[in-house]
Design an enzyme around this catalytic site. Sequence first.
Site, short mmCIF file in Angstrom:
data_model
loop_
_atom_site.label_atom_id
_atom_site.label_comp_id
_atom_site.label_asym_id
_atom_site.label_seq_id
_atom_site.Cartn_x
_atom_site.Cartn_y
_atom_site.Cartn_z
N TYR A 122 0.82 -1.22 0.00
CA TYR A 122 0.00 0.00 0.00
C TYR A 122 0.86 1.27 0.00
CZ TYR A 122 -3.74 3.25 1.19
OH TYR A 122 -4.61 4.30 1.20
N GLU A 162 1.97 6.37 -7.15
CA GLU A 162 0.97 7.35 -7.56
C GLU A 162 1.52 8.77 -7.45
OE1 GLU A 162 -2.57 6.69 -5.31
OE2 GLU A 162 -2.58 4.53 -5.71
#
Length: 361
Positions: A285, A292
């Site tokens: 994660y 991103e």
Amino acid sequence: MQILTPHVYWAQRHGDIYLRVELSDAKDLDISLQENNTLQFRAQGHGAKGDNEYEFSLEFLEPVRPEVNHRSTQRQVDIKIRKQEERWWDRLTLQEKKPLFLAPDFDRWLDESDAEMELQAKEEEKINRISVESRVRKDPYLGVKKGYLFMYNLVQFLGFSWIFVNMTVRLFILGQDSFYDTFHTTADMMYFCQMMAVLEVINPLLGLVKTPFFPAMIQVAGRNVILFVIFGALEEMQNKPVVFFVFYLWSTIEIFRYPFYMLACIGTDWKLLTWLRYSLWIPLYPLGVVAEAVAVIQSLPIFDETRLFSFPLPKVLGHSLSFSYTLQLYLVFMFLGLFINFRHLYKQRRRRFRSRKRKIH
């Protein structure tokens, strides 16, 4: 044969005593409780000093029930004894000095506070199960809801599995060259999966799942910004290697998350899958958020140059405000969302796997 004493390991709960006798291939077992609250054990088997006859006796600190449950395996003999009164014992034996052959069983060992937590957790689970069963009888649409959730998770699992397998095969065949056309080969399926993922925000609002609305909304909205705004709207971003890493990290997480929810719909728990679902997010994660963020940072000069999605301003202030400023602010919220979701996932994992402290005596 000489008569020897085996190694015995013990642990307790409020209502039970557990003994583990290190004696493999035990036979002619003779286990009994005497009137003076003493356990007598005698058997033949392979212990610390080879094949011999082994025996021991333990006079318990407090009364126990007369029934003795035992199970013999190729490696050991497991014994379970119920206490007469459910309470915590300060020690196992009446004599204060511990016998030399007796030691704590750290595989089962809990201190009193942890045992109380375990007991409380079992009571809560029992209450929750009764509560769920009562709701099942009152909800005539439960089967429809479970069927819908099962099919949703199945479709998402198949979609992300296709993306993962496609990218993995291309990586093995083309090597680093596969980084540059990831978007063109997998974008359609990723669009489909991420549009479907909007249902994960709607499902909590409809009461179909117990997942909190806010963490689900953060994840779905954040991914859709990256997919539709950063990658989808900018052709210059679609050939960059960062697309590969973002898509690969997303799909790796989801190919374990969705099957876990599928099995939950039919009341099945696969321990390995459960562990992977509640553990893989720890490295993946944060890596996904970093990937991103790299994508957002790489898009900033492109938005400045193309003026795409720029905000018009009055002539006094200038022609327009570049969309890149919005993305810079979005970067701050992205890492704030990472903190919120990380805390949420950590709490989920902690509830699922209760930590057990082991106390050495």
